[in-house]
Design a protein around this motif. Structure first.
Motif, PDB file in Angstrom:
ATOM      1  N   GLU A 328       0.818  -1.212   0.000  1.00 17.00           N
ATOM      2  CA  GLU A 328       0.000   0.000   0.000  1.00 17.00           C
ATOM      3  C   GLU A 328       0.853   1.264   0.000  1.00 17.00           C
ATOM      4  N   SER A 329       1.934   1.222   0.778  1.00 13.05           N
ATOM      5  CA  SER A 329       2.833   2.378   0.806  1.00 13.05           C
ATOM      6  C   SER A 329       3.480   2.590  -0.558  1.00 13.05           C
ATOM      7  N   PHE A 331       2.268   1.727  -3.449  1.00 12.40           N
ATOM      8  CA  PHE A 331       1.274   2.253  -4.383  1.00 12.40           C
ATOM      9  C   PHE A 331       0.997   3.733  -4.114  1.00 12.40           C
ATOM     10  N   TYR A 332       0.943   4.080  -2.855  1.00 16.26           N
ATOM     11  CA  TYR A 332       0.689   5.492  -2.505  1.00 16.26           C
ATOM     12  C   TYR A 332       1.772   6.382  -3.116  1.00 16.26           C
ATOM     13  N   MET A 333       3.020   5.951  -2.996  1.00 15.31           N
ATOM     14  CA  MET A 333       4.114   6.747  -3.557  1.00 15.31           C
ATOM     15  C   MET A 333       4.043   6.788  -5.076  1.00 15.31           C
ATOM     16  N   GLN A 334       3.776   5.634  -5.673  1.00 15.90           N
ATOM     17  CA  GLN A 334       3.668   5.603  -7.141  1.00 15.90           C
ATOM     18  C   GLN A 334       2.536   6.505  -7.621  1.00 15.90           C
ATOM     19  N   SER A 335       1.451   6.529  -6.861  1.00 14.16           N
ATOM     20  CA  SER A 335       0.294   7.331  -7.272  1.00 14.16           C
ATOM     21  C   SER A 335       0.613   8.822  -7.230  1.00 14.16           C
ATOM     22  N   ARG A 336       1.768   9.169  -6.663  1.00 15.82           N
ATOM     23  CA  ARG A 336       2.204  10.567  -6.649  1.00 15.82           C
ATOM     24  C   ARG A 336       3.303  10.814  -7.689  1.00 15.82           C
ATOM     25  N   GLY A 337       3.546   9.803  -8.516  1.00 14.30           N
ATOM     26  CA  GLY A 337       4.510   9.988  -9.601  1.00 14.30           C
ATOM     27  C   GLY A 337       5.890   9.414  -9.330  1.00 14.30           C
ATOM     28  N   ILE A 338       6.105   8.949  -8.104  1.00 13.01           N
ATOM     29  CA  ILE A 338       7.423   8.412  -7.752  1.00 13.01           C
ATOM     30  C   ILE A 338       7.561   7.013  -8.340  1.00 13.01           C
ATOM     31  N   GLY A 339       8.629   6.782  -9.075  1.00 13.44           N
ATOM     32  CA  GLY A 339       8.824   5.504  -9.759  1.00 13.44           C
ATOM     33  C   GLY A 339       8.925   4.358  -8.766  1.00 13.44           C
ATOM     34  N   LYS A 340       8.607   3.167  -9.229  1.00 11.02           N
ATOM     35  CA  LYS A 340       8.556   2.014  -8.334  1.00 11.02           C
ATOM     36  C   LYS A 340       9.903   1.774  -7.657  1.00 11.02           C
ATOM     37  N   GLU A 342      12.364   3.916  -7.117  1.00 13.42           N
ATOM     38  CA  GLU A 342      12.637   4.982  -6.154  1.00 13.42           C
ATOM     39  C   GLU A 342      11.768   4.795  -4.900  1.00 13.42           C
ATOM     40  N   LEU A 346      13.112   4.433  -1.144  1.00  8.29           N
ATOM     41  CA  LEU A 346      12.692   5.310  -0.042  1.00  8.29           C
ATOM     42  C   LEU A 346      12.139   4.507   1.132  1.00  8.29           C
ATOM     43  N   LEU A 347      11.351   3.503   0.819  1.00 12.44           N
ATOM     44  CA  LEU A 347      10.765   2.700   1.897  1.00 12.44           C
ATOM     45  C   LEU A 347      11.821   1.868   2.612  1.00 12.44           C
TER      46      LEU A 347
END
Ligand SMILES: Nc1ncnc2c1ncn2[C@@H]1O[C@H](COP(=O)(O)OP(=O)(O)OP(=O)(O)O)[C@@H](O)[C@H]1O
Ligand SMILES: [Mg+2]
Lengths: 381, 256
Positions: A328-329, A331-340, A342, A346-347
């Motif tokens: 879920e985290s 996907f949340y980041m990807q949904s803001r444009g951050i590549g998988k 990256e 970050l996580l």
């Protein structure tokens, strides 16, 4: 193996006893419960030549560097070699000893930096073993920070032992940064004897090495406070084993342990956290946590708490987790444009964050952040 | 051509079909409200539009700005201008809100061929938008959504939308958990972003949000299908009468 040239008689006697004990014990096998998950056969079957590590010491003038002569009363009194063959081996090869004393009541602001680097000696035509030994005597009410760094290049064996004596009411913050080469063997024992109402924290950062075993042991007195934290990041076929032992011998002691691991590839991590609360250690408060983040299908974690509680009025909690990156985290980041990739990086970094945040030495935290940044770039690939 | 064209969209989770043939066309400049009972599939539709892999599209098509949306990864959708304000924003301990948003904004800017912002410029952009959202600046330095109150999380979603400036924003129950004042602030933030180039899909259960964000169209989603569409007055009707009618057999409609 051959021993280093003869030293003072007491030291030679100590070496001889340790050598004899090592000969009796031999290298541990996986039948030994303490070494169940860590097979040291690759070390046992290699012929190493002992060398002195290049030891670099940087510390303020208030720290007294003692000759080994003054160490007789303390050396090998804390890190016992009767059970641990690698401590016996280290003691048998005593020579390269760093002995420091922080006098009573003295507060040293600057971290004491001790760096051990196994030298490159192609002329010797064989693999090298270094047995660095450190003894730090912290006087009553004194305060200091110690940063130990281990590094080298190629295939070699580091077998380190560090003894720290923390005087009553002293405050010691200890860091060990293990950055050995990826084909090195690294075995280390930290033994801390913590005085009354003293505070001791050790942070073990384990990044390098093909085969790594760290033992971090602390013995508490009345009202002592001990922290053992660790971060291990392994990839490929790296193997890292962290064994901790917290020995509450007296009442009113507190201890905190947070070990976190990040594994990728076919790496294997072992965590064994032993806590002993002896009969007299009433009102002990102890907490142990081990968390593992597994990034691949083939990495393996073996984690085990080992509580031996002989007092009745105590609080001991422990917990271990093995998990993956949270979908879920991600996907949340990807949904803001951050590549998988990256987002994964970050996580992964975030997972290590709370151990990094506990590092009080700014320069160490900065360099660790840099190292982790690069490492997680590799892991995310 | 519509900005978003959804045709006969079916989606499943596990072996359960949740979306059972959705048709919806949204033009730039329009605001569409989607209402409907709990569990009818509103969030599923929102998540499918954002690219959540958990939901498998089994039939139908989604065209966004002339492109096949279903072919794009979630991050590419975001970079192409789709934004989802989550019904349940995710807490990410260890990642600072500021770092997260800056990384997001810069990847999106890069994708659009605009210069990336440095820390100073980013702060300037962010300060303005925070003021509009009446958001406490300290939230920026905290880990993403971690320990935020329900209302703070919702505000943070709209704040992110304001910073990222999407072309199609899907707001999933952004009003739930907001007090009256916060609802007005959030609605004002959303209204400030209405423009001829931007479309919005607003999922809500309550008329009170639609009093603030007045929609051009209202749709009712029930059991995975859009069963009724109309103008803003449909929301008023639903508020008064509920969804009960929608479940009755066609012959039964009108019977008391
Ligand atoms: N990951 C999932 N696993 C199993 N079932 C799911 C999953 N996600 C959604 N569902 C089911 O799909 C149905 C639709 O859920 P969805 O969240 O889309 O409803 P909703 O219309 O947004 O409801 P609400 O108004 O309560 O937010 C529900 O019955 C839900 O339980
Ligand atoms: Mg929903």
């Amino acid at each position: 193996m051959t021993q280093a040239p003869a030293a003072e008689p007491w030291m030679q006697a100590l070496r001889d006893r340790a050598f004899a004990r090592f000969s009796e014990l031999g290298f541990p096998t996986t039948h030994n419960e303490e070494w169940r998950f860590t097979n040291v056969a690759p070390i046992a079957r290699t012929a190493f030549i002992p060398v002195a590590a290049d030891t670099l010491l940087a510390c303020s003038e208030a720290v007294k560097e003692l000759g080994p002569g003054r160490a007789e009363a303390h050396l090998a009194r804390y890190a016992a070699f009767d059970e641990n063959p690698f401590v016996a081996l280290n003691t048998a090869f005593l020579g390269n000893v760093t002995v420091l004393e922080i006098p009573r009541g003295v507060v040293i602001e600057q971290p004491i930096q001790i760096t051990h680097e196994v030298p490159e000696r192609p002329d010797l035509g064989t693999k090298l073993a270094a047995h660095p030994r450190t003894l730090i005597l912290v006087g009553e009410g004194a305060q200091c920070t110690i940063v130990e760094t281990y590094k080298g290049a190629g295939t070699y064996f580091t077998n380190a032992v560090t003894e720290i004596v923390v005087g009553d009411r002293a405050v010691v913050d200890h860091y060990k940064l293990q950055q050995e080469s990826l084909s090195a063997f690294h075995i280390s024992t930290l033994q801390a004897a913590i005085g009354r109402s003293a505070t001791f924290a050790s942070h073990s950062i384990s990044l390098g090495g093909a085969l790594v075993r760290n033992d971090a042991n602390a013995t508490l007195s009345e009202g002592s406070d001990a922290t053992l934290n660790g971060l291990y990041i392994v990839n490929g076929t790296q193997h890292v084993d962290n064994h901790t032992l917290i020995d509450h011998a007296m009442p009113h002691g507190t201890s905190h342990e947070l070990y976190k691991g990040i594994l990728d590839g076919q790496a294997h991590a072992v965590f064994n956290g032993k806590i002993i609360v002896r009969k007299d250690a009433q009102k002990t408060d102890s907490k142990q946590t081990n968390k593992n983040l597994v990034l691949s299908d083939d990495a393996v974690v073996d984690t085990k708490p080992e509580l031996q509680i002989f007092a009745d009025d105590v609080r001991c909690t422990h917990g271990a987790t093995i998990g993956q990156l949270d979908a879920e985290s991600l996907f949340y980041m990807q949904s803001r444009g951050i590549g998988k990739r990256e987002a994964r990086r970050l996580l992964t970094y975030a997972f290590a964050q709370d151990v990094v945040d506990r590092i009080k030495v700014q320069s160490l935290r900065d360099s660790l952040e840099r190292i982790l940044f690069e490492k997680f770039h590799e892991l995310a690939e | 051509m519509a900005l978003l064209e959804i045709k006969d969209l079916h989606a499943t989770v596990g072996d359960r079909e949740i979306l059972k043939g959705i048709n919806l066309s949204v033009n730039a400049g329009e605001v569409h409200a989607i209402m409907g009972p709990n569990g009818s599939g509103k969030s599923t539709l929102a998540q499918v539009l954002a690219g959540r892999e958990l939901y498998v599209v089994t039939a139908g098509s989604v065209t966004y700005d002339g492109q096949d949306l279903l072919e794009m990864s979630p991050e590419v959708r975001a970079r192409e201008g789709i934004f989802l304000a989550f019904q349940y924003p995710v807490e990410i301990p260890g990642v600072s809100n500021m770092y997260f948003l800056k990384a997001a904004l810069n990847t999106i800017r890069k994708h659009r061929g605009i210069d990336e912002l440095d820390a100073m410029d980013f702060l300037n952009v962010v300060r303005d938008k925070m003021q509009i959202m009446k958001m406490d600046q300290t939230l920026l330095n905290r880990p993403v959504n971690t320990g935020f109150s329900g209302g703070e999380k919702k505000r943070n979603e709209i704040f992110q939308m304001a910073v990222l400036e999407p072309r199609l924003a899907v707001l999933d129950e952004t009003d739930s958990g907001l007090d009256i004042d916060a609802l007005r602030v959030v609605a004002a933030g959303v209204n400030a972003m209405r423009s001829a180039e931007r479309a919005m899909i607003v999922v809500t259960h309550y008329q009170r949000l639609l009093n603030e964000i007045v929609p051009d169209f209202v749709h009712v989603l029930a059991d995975g299908r859009i069963v009724k569409s109309g103008g803003k007055e449909l929301a008023v009707e639903l508020e008064a009468e509920g969804y009960a009618d929608l479940y009755e057999e066609p012959e039964a409609v009108g019977r008391v």
